[in-house]
Design a protein around this motif. Structure first.
Motif, mmCIF file in Angstrom:
data_model
loop_
_atom_site.group_PDB
_atom_site.id
_atom_site.type_symbol
_atom_site.label_atom_id
_atom_site.label_comp_id
_atom_site.label_asym_id
_atom_site.label_seq_id
_atom_site.Cartn_x
_atom_site.Cartn_y
_atom_site.Cartn_z
ATOM 1 N N UNK A 88 0.916 -1.065 0.025
ATOM 2 C CA UNK A 88 0.017 -0.031 -0.033
ATOM 3 C C UNK A 88 0.999 1.101 -0.004
ATOM 4 N N UNK A 89 1.933 1.257 0.705
ATOM 5 C CA UNK A 89 3.005 2.350 0.549
ATOM 6 C C UNK A 89 3.619 2.674 -0.850
ATOM 7 N N UNK A 90 3.302 1.769 -1.752
ATOM 8 C CA UNK A 90 3.783 1.877 -2.910
ATOM 9 C C UNK A 90 2.870 2.865 -3.858
ATOM 10 N N UNK A 91 1.619 3.043 -3.395
ATOM 11 C CA UNK A 91 0.615 3.518 -4.357
ATOM 12 C C UNK A 91 0.660 4.937 -4.240
ATOM 13 N N UNK A 92 0.607 5.534 -5.318
ATOM 14 C CA UNK A 92 0.762 6.845 -5.493
ATOM 15 C C UNK A 92 -0.629 7.400 -6.460
ATOM 16 N N UNK A 93 -1.269 8.346 -6.183
ATOM 17 C CA UNK A 93 -2.441 9.009 -6.980
ATOM 18 C C UNK A 93 -1.754 9.910 -8.075
ATOM 19 N N UNK A 94 -2.412 10.271 -9.077
ATOM 20 C CA UNK A 94 -1.847 11.128 -9.986
ATOM 21 C C UNK A 94 -1.615 12.633 -9.576
ATOM 22 N N UNK A 95 -2.647 12.927 -8.378
ATOM 23 C CA UNK A 95 -2.297 14.363 -7.877
ATOM 24 C C UNK A 95 -1.307 14.239 -7.133
ATOM 25 N N UNK A 96 -0.979 13.370 -6.315
ATOM 26 C CA UNK A 96 0.288 13.144 -5.536
ATOM 27 C C UNK A 96 1.548 13.156 -6.450
ATOM 28 N N UNK A 97 1.515 12.321 -7.472
ATOM 29 C CA UNK A 97 2.655 12.297 -8.478
ATOM 30 C C UNK A 97 2.997 13.776 -8.912
#
Length: 346
Positions: A88-97
């Protein structure tokens, strides 16, 4: 410098499972496919009789004597895989990216998929070869997948982080769909007409297994609801498959507003996104038109709330197309005893 032997083994293992799944046929044809010839007539399935599924998952095979007129043995209520805290720590939303100062995007989808639709300007590197790309070492990588491959990318992200060579690795939630929906440039292959707001029957099933869908069912009867790959979060009345005639534009707009309003009121958490399943293709087409018309209206709050972190995606062709595909795959499984070969992403 090459990947450590431990990491190499983990990456190779995952990709081998993926390659075998692709070589052996349609992913969900495997899930609905026949077991080996030794399966008992009683239908009991042993561990050795299971067939591999994409992303290192597996699903129970069906006995060879599935009745041709019945869909009762179709694997519905697909159990979603679980994700570890590290995944789960690997996940990134486009907004975060987009908020990150420096990001190196890497498209790790297979060649067949990138030939149909690619992210413009993004290097395409097979997942197994990331360790050999010296220019990527030390960069904050964000892996771009096809959305329903979240489980395998999450697992490989953890492996890459643990290698010590890739301390900053993330996976984009929503994959190529999120990329295009944000307005980022894409390149389509010659003659390819692909709408990333639509998912195929196979993607619907795989995505349910990966836990990426939260279903909004529109106009589905009890029999259809029972065939969904996962139970719907909301159910909305509408024209059923027995009422295939088109709605008026006003009725379609009103129905979409109801769908959007209920979706807004229903909690949803990452990595899930809404999958709207209509009874028929006609209904799907009309509701999508109403959705896109509302999307073009800057004052439409119902659409704004959905097209951010949790956008709407649609099952192509509606439930009628989904059931037709199920029947075709069951017929193939009964007649051939295995899935027909298919190249990944094609």
């Amino acid at each position: 410098m090459h990947l450590s032997s431990a990491l190499n083994a983990r990456v190779t293992s995952g990709l081998t499972a993926l390659l075998l799944a692709c070589m052996s046929g349609l992913v969900w044809a495997q899930a609905t496919g026949a077991a080996a010839a030794g399966v008992a007539a009683s239908g009991n399935v042993n561990a050795e009789d299971r067939q591999p599924l994409i992303c290192g998952m597996e699903a129970p095979a069906l006995p060879l004597d599935v009745p041709s007129e019945s869909l009762g043995d179709v694997p519905t209520g697909v159990p979603a895989v679980s994700y570890t805290a590290a995944e789960r720590q690997c996940w990134l939303s486009l907004t975060q990216a987009n908020a990150t100062a420096q990001v190196q995007w890497v498209d790790v989808r297979d060649r067949g998929q990138t030939q149909r639709l690619s992210a413009q300007g993004v290097p395409q590197v097979p997942l197994a070869n990331l360790g050999d790309r010296a220019f990527l070492k030390g960069l904050p990588l964000v892996l771009l997948g096809n959305d329903v491959d979240l489980k395998v990318l999450s697992a490989q992200c953890v492996a890459l982080r643990e290698s010590g060579q890739f301390l900053q690795v993330h996976v984009l939630l929503g994959g190529i769909r999120a990329w295009e929906r944000s307005g980022k440039p894409v390149v389509r292959g010659a003659g390819v007409q692909m709408d990333t707001a639509l998912v195929s029957a196979q993607e619907a099933w795989i995505g349910a297994r990966s836990g990426v869908w939260q279903i909004a069912a529109v106009g589905l009867g009890e029999a259809d609801l029972a065939q969904l790959p996962t139970a719907p979060a909301i159910r909305i009345a509408g024209r059923t498959a027995a009422q295939p005639s088109p709605m008026t534009q006003q009725a379609a707009s009103a129905l979409w507003q109801e769908v959007a309003a209920q979706m807004q009121r229903t909690p949803i958490e990452a990595p899930r996104q809404w999958l709207i399943v209509t009874a028929t293709e006609v209904q799907q087409s009309q509701l999508m038109q109403a959705w896109r018309k509302a999307s073009a209206d800057p004052g439409s709050s119902t659409v704004d709330a959905l097209d951010g972190q949790h956008p709407a995606t649609w099952l192509a062709g509606g439930m009628s197309a989904y059931l037709n595909d199920l029947q075709q795959q069951l017929a193939l499984a009964r007649n051939a005893g295995r899935s027909l070969p298919r190249i990944c992403g094609m």
